[in-house]
Write an enzyme that holds these catalytic residues in place. Sequence first.
Site, mmCIF file in Angstrom:
data_model
loop_
_atom_site.group_PDB
_atom_site.id
_atom_site.type_symbol
_atom_site.label_atom_id
_atom_site.label_comp_id
_atom_site.label_asym_id
_atom_site.label_seq_id
_atom_site.Cartn_x
_atom_site.Cartn_y
_atom_site.Cartn_z
ATOM 1 N N TYR A 213 50.770 36.712 76.131
ATOM 2 C CA TYR A 213 50.600 36.600 74.678
ATOM 3 C C TYR A 213 49.733 35.395 74.323
ATOM 4 O O TYR A 213 48.750 35.521 73.589
ATOM 5 C CB TYR A 213 51.963 36.485 73.993
ATOM 6 N N LYS B 111 45.977 35.615 72.670
ATOM 7 C CA LYS B 111 45.797 35.062 71.320
ATOM 8 C C LYS B 111 44.734 33.971 71.322
ATOM 9 O O LYS B 111 43.952 33.834 70.370
ATOM 10 C CB LYS B 111 47.122 34.520 70.784
#
Length: 329
Positions: free
Chosen positions: A137, A141
């Site tokens: 993640y 991102k």
Amino acid sequence: MKVLVTGGGGFVGKALVCRLVDLGHEVFSFSRRIYPEHQTWGVRDFQGDLTRATEVENACQSMEAVFHVGAKVGIWGTYEEFFRVNVLGTQHVINACIKHKVRKLIYTSSASVVFDGSDIEGGNESLSYPARPVSNYTSTKAQAEQLVINANSESLKTIALRPHLIWGPGDTQLVPKIIQRARSGRLRKPGRKDHLIDTTFIDNFIDAQILAFEKLSINPVLGGRAFFITNGEPVYIWDFINSVIQASGLPTIQKTVPKSLALLLAIVLEKTHQVLRLKKEPYLTRFVIDELCTHHWFDISAAKRDLDYIPRISNREGYPCLSNALEVD
């Protein structure tokens, strides 16, 4: 103004959609499904997937600004799953904005894009991206944020906002997970040391979104920058967790477990899920241990100075809002 919110049905997206409607904008939402409440607010839904470029392009057509909130969140899943949504999906949004001459793109990033598993105390925007990201993640991102920042131009002004641990009424991630684990009776403090963290109340983050949207029109030189957004009042992790738990009427967590034992359990659970190819997130992961056992709070002076961002809702004012809004499966 005609504005599009990707992920307009999620926790942050829905709150942003509601605020934009209140401000008198013509609001559109792009999500994987249709949300009946949007119709009652006068919001038009585009149903689609960020991984499909054509669907994103159709939604961005004739828009004057795009708030890119949609993302794959969480700490479990393959790199490819996160990459397709968070990186390729963001590139699709950027391409669509350029093609349809959208003037502003406000991206919901994450403060975790600079987290490398070690302490961050008063970190500001000069922090670099870690050479070894701590999760799929945070890695994807960070990549998406860089795409947005690099896409800034005279014709498309972009800005990235980095909230940390967003919570409040309507939360579908952080608060429900805390409550579910507290109800299980298995929640323990790893180690005996407490650490300071930053959090972000949902209303404060929506304020920051609107300010970024407005400031890009007044001061275009803000384009191509990222800003940390938090409540601006670091709190000890277990004070925050126990305040959330108390709001749900459950007893606070006092029992501890050695950090080394917690890490060993996390490794075993992760390996088991990988071998069995389980999609459900393990009860405990190394990323969670890192988050619970490090300081991570940030300097928001840049947002205060350049965006006029002032957190309206303090932690203490926010906690009572949870008692009437918690809905845990």
